[in-house]
Design a protein around this motif. Structure first.
Motif, PDB file in Angstrom:
ATOM      1  N   ASP A 134      15.887 -26.249 -10.373  1.00 44.63           N
ATOM      2  CA  ASP A 134      14.765 -25.546  -9.752  1.00 44.63           C
ATOM      3  C   ASP A 134      14.987 -25.372  -8.254  1.00 44.63           C
ATOM      4  N   GLU A 135      15.628 -26.350  -7.615  1.00 47.07           N
ATOM      5  CA  GLU A 135      15.948 -26.226  -6.188  1.00 47.07           C
ATOM      6  C   GLU A 135      16.893 -25.046  -5.971  1.00 47.07           C
ATOM      7  N   GLU A 136      17.913 -24.925  -6.799  1.00 50.64           N
ATOM      8  CA  GLU A 136      18.867 -23.821  -6.675  1.00 50.64           C
ATOM      9  C   GLU A 136      18.219 -22.478  -6.999  1.00 50.64           C
ATOM     10  N   ILE A 137      17.299 -22.458  -7.947  1.00 55.25           N
ATOM     11  CA  ILE A 137      16.567 -21.223  -8.255  1.00 55.25           C
ATOM     12  C   ILE A 137      15.751 -20.792  -7.038  1.00 55.25           C
ATOM     13  N   ALA A 138      15.037 -21.736  -6.443  1.00 59.86           N
ATOM     14  CA  ALA A 138      14.227 -21.425  -5.266  1.00 59.86           C
ATOM     15  C   ALA A 138      15.111 -20.923  -4.118  1.00 59.86           C
ATOM     16  N   GLU A 139      16.223 -21.588  -3.890  1.00 59.20           N
ATOM     17  CA  GLU A 139      17.115 -21.166  -2.810  1.00 59.20           C
ATOM     18  C   GLU A 139      17.763 -19.820  -3.090  1.00 59.20           C
ATOM     19  N   ILE A 193      16.365 -17.347  -4.621  1.00 55.92           N
ATOM     20  CA  ILE A 193      15.336 -16.372  -4.257  1.00 55.92           C
ATOM     21  C   ILE A 193      15.236 -16.266  -2.728  1.00 55.92           C
ATOM     22  N   GLY A 194      15.331 -17.389  -2.044  1.00 54.79           N
ATOM     23  CA  GLY A 194      15.327 -17.379  -0.579  1.00 54.79           C
ATOM     24  C   GLY A 194      16.503 -16.601  -0.007  1.00 54.79           C
TER      25      GLY A 194
END
Length: 169
Positions: free
Chosen positions: A135-140, A142-143
C-alpha cells in the motif's frame, strides 16, 4: 534571470544535488512557491519506498503518456546515467512495461492513473497488490504520477527548452 535570495538558495540546492540547474527548474524559479513545492514533493518521494530505477520508469511512462519531450529527454538521461537502466529497459518503461512482475504492476498502475486522470480500471490496484506491491508503494506510485504530471504540464505549457539529449514522444 534574476532570482530572489530565497529562490537563489533553492536553485543552489538543485545545483548541489544535480551538478547543474536544468532549464525546468530555472523556469519554475519564476514562482518561488512552485519551485519550493516541486522540490519538496520530489525530495520527499525520493526518500520513499520506491527505488531510483522504479521512479525513473514511472517518470518515463507518464512522460510518454503525456507526450512531454522535455521529461522524456530528462528521464531517459537520468534512467541511463543515474538508475543504470539499459536502452531496452528505458524503451519498455516508456510503454509502461518491465520484465519484473512487481515493477510491471507498478507501471501498469502508474499508466492507468495517468491515462484515467485518477480513475483506474477495475482490478488495476488489486493486480498491483497481487504482484507484491505494498500500500505504501501504491500511494507513492500515485504521488509520482502527480509529480510527473506537474512537470509534464509545466514544461509543455511554458515551452521549456530541452537541455538534455533530445528524446521525443
Amino acid at each position: 534571470m534574476t532570482s530572489s535570495a530565497p529562490t537563489a538558495e533553492l536553485l543552489a540546492e538543485v545545483k548541489r544535488n544535480l551538478g547543474v540547474i536544468p532549464n525546468m527548474t530555472k523556469a519554475m524559479a519564476n514562482s518561488r512557491a512552485l519551485l519550493k513545492g516541486y522540490l519538496g514533493l520530489s525530495g520527499a518521494l525520493a526518500r520513499g519506498a520506491l527505488d531510483t530505477a522504479t521512479r525513473e520508469r514511472i517518470a518515463l511512462a507518464v512522460a510518454q503518456g503525456n507526450e512531454c519531450d522535455y521529461c522524456l529527454s530528462a528521464h531517459s538521461y537520468l534512467a541511463e546515467h543515474v538508475a543504470h537502466l539499459d536502452t531496452d529497459e528505458i524503451t519498455a518503461a516508456r510503454k509502461a512495461q518491465a520484465t519484473d512482475a512487481k515493477t510491471a504492476a507498478i507501471l501498469a498502475l502508474a499508466a492507468a492513473v495517468n491515462d484515467g486522470r485518477g480513475d483506474t480500471p477495475t482490478g488495476v490496484v488489486e493486480a498491483a497488490r497481487a504482484a507484491g506491491v505494498t500500500d505504501e508503494e501504491i500511494a507513492e506510485t500515485i504521488g509520482h504520477v502527480a509529480l510527473n504530471v506537474l512537470t509534464n504540464y509545466f514544461n509543455k505549457a511554458a515551452g521549456v527548452e530541452i537541455d538534455f539529449p533530445v528524446v521525443t514522444a
